[in-house]
Design an enzyme around this catalytic site. Structure first.
Site, PDB file in Angstrom:
ATOM      1  N   HIS A  44       0.825  -1.203   0.000  1.00  0.00           N
ATOM      2  CA  HIS A  44       0.000   0.000   0.000  1.00  0.00           C
ATOM      3  C   HIS A  44       0.864   1.259   0.000  1.00  0.00           C
ATOM      4  O   HIS A  44       0.523   2.261  -0.633  1.00  0.00           O
ATOM      5  CB  HIS A  44      -0.923   0.010   1.224  1.00  0.00           C
ATOM      6  CG  HIS A  44      -1.905  -1.107   1.246  1.00  0.00           C
ATOM      7  ND1 HIS A  44      -2.299  -1.740   2.399  1.00  0.00           N
ATOM      8  CD2 HIS A  44      -2.568  -1.734   0.237  1.00  0.00           C
ATOM      9  CE1 HIS A  44      -3.172  -2.684   2.114  1.00  0.00           C
ATOM     10  NE2 HIS A  44      -3.345  -2.709   0.806  1.00  0.00           N
ATOM     11  N   GLU A 127      -1.674  -4.319  -8.815  1.00  0.00           N
ATOM     12  CA  GLU A 127      -1.969  -5.435  -9.707  1.00  0.00           C
ATOM     13  C   GLU A 127      -2.183  -6.738  -8.944  1.00  0.00           C
ATOM     14  O   GLU A 127      -2.526  -7.751  -9.536  1.00  0.00           O
ATOM     15  CB  GLU A 127      -0.830  -5.606 -10.715  1.00  0.00           C
ATOM     16  CG  GLU A 127      -0.708  -4.427 -11.670  1.00  0.00           C
ATOM     17  CD  GLU A 127       0.434  -4.582 -12.665  1.00  0.00           C
ATOM     18  OE1 GLU A 127       1.166  -5.601 -12.583  1.00  0.00           O
ATOM     19  OE2 GLU A 127       0.600  -3.690 -13.514  1.00  0.00           O
TER      20      GLU A 127
END
Length: 263
Positions: A44, A127
């Protein structure tokens, strides 16, 4: 108090979040939203850094955890929306889902809510959850939302395991089995020049050798449709280990192979 960029101003009111978004756009700035859940890990942080790399933009993070972590201030996020942005959406992309479609739709709804609430011009996604990434692009395009989607490659530990909040839930005695998933996908990707059947055979062989049965193992194109005989594709796989569902994916030049890409 005057707004200062990079200070991770915490906002809990959706109307105030919208005010910030509109104000940023009025002065010619892009608004880049990074929609996070209730936890944060290194992957993140890379999404935030990717958002910060888009010059001339303000970065807005949405976070629903109990406490706002200090990492947002360290990474010089501009605004943090702390709370839930509730909405529902049904994404019908016409492709066969691999993951639970209801969970995918819930995640896409959360992302769209963040985009709309922040009046975002851009959104940054990883992704790692490739199906969610593609479903979000379908939704953004289908709803004619004027927001550009940016994807960031999966962040991995040194042993190849994709960073995920679920990794922490994997029992110690299941760690080797978890590593087998990323190893299988990598091995399959390196057989890309030999075509679909060989890619899947290679990946399955690695999993079988590790005594792991995949929940699914499939090749798709970049829009989650049937993979081409030759061209960019995605190898996706998932395993269930002790009640923990792990999923991963890798890109590959199918029918071409990495060593022949430039040619």
């Amino acid at each position: 108090m005057a707004f200062e960029p990079g200070q991770a101003v915490v906002v809990t009111d959706e109307k105030l979040l919208a005010t910030y978004g509109r104000a940023f756009r009025k002065i010619g700035k892009s608004v880049v939203v990074v929609p996070l859940g209730a936890d944060i890990h290194g992957g993140h942080v890379e999404l935030i850094r990717a958002a910060k790399s888009l010059l001339g933009s303000y970065v807005v993070v949405t976070f629903s955890g109990d406490e706002v972590p200090e990492v947002f201030a360290r990474e010089q996020v501009d605004v943090v929306f702390h709370g839930e942005l509730a909405t529902t959406v049904r994404v019908d992309s016409g492709v066969e889902p691999l993951e639970d479609p209801q969970l995918t739709q819930k995640e896409v709804a959360r992302i769209l809510a963040a985009i709309n609430a922040a009046h975002a011009t851009d959104v940054v996604l990883g992704e790692k959850d490739f199906e969610v990434l593609v479903a979000t692009q379908y939704a953004v395009s289908g709803l004619r939302i004027e927001c550009k989607l940016h994807s960031v490659p999966t962040v991995r530990t040194p042993d190849g395991l994709a960073l995920s909040n679920r990794n922490a839930l994997v029992a110690v005695d299941k760690r080797e089995a978890a590593l087998a998933l990323s190893a299988a996908l990598t091995a399959g990707a390196h057989a890309a020049e030999h075509g679909k059947a060989k890619v899947l055979e290679t990946a399955r062989g690695v999993l079988e050798a590790a005594g792991v049965t995949p929940t699914y193992l499939e090749l798709r194109d970049l829009a989650m449709r049937e993979a081409p005989a030759e061209g960019d594709a995605r190898l996706l796989g998932a395993v269930d280990l002790g009640g923990v569902h792990l999923m991963d994916n890798v890109g590959l030049p199918l029918g071409v192979g990495f060593k022949h890409v430039e040619a």
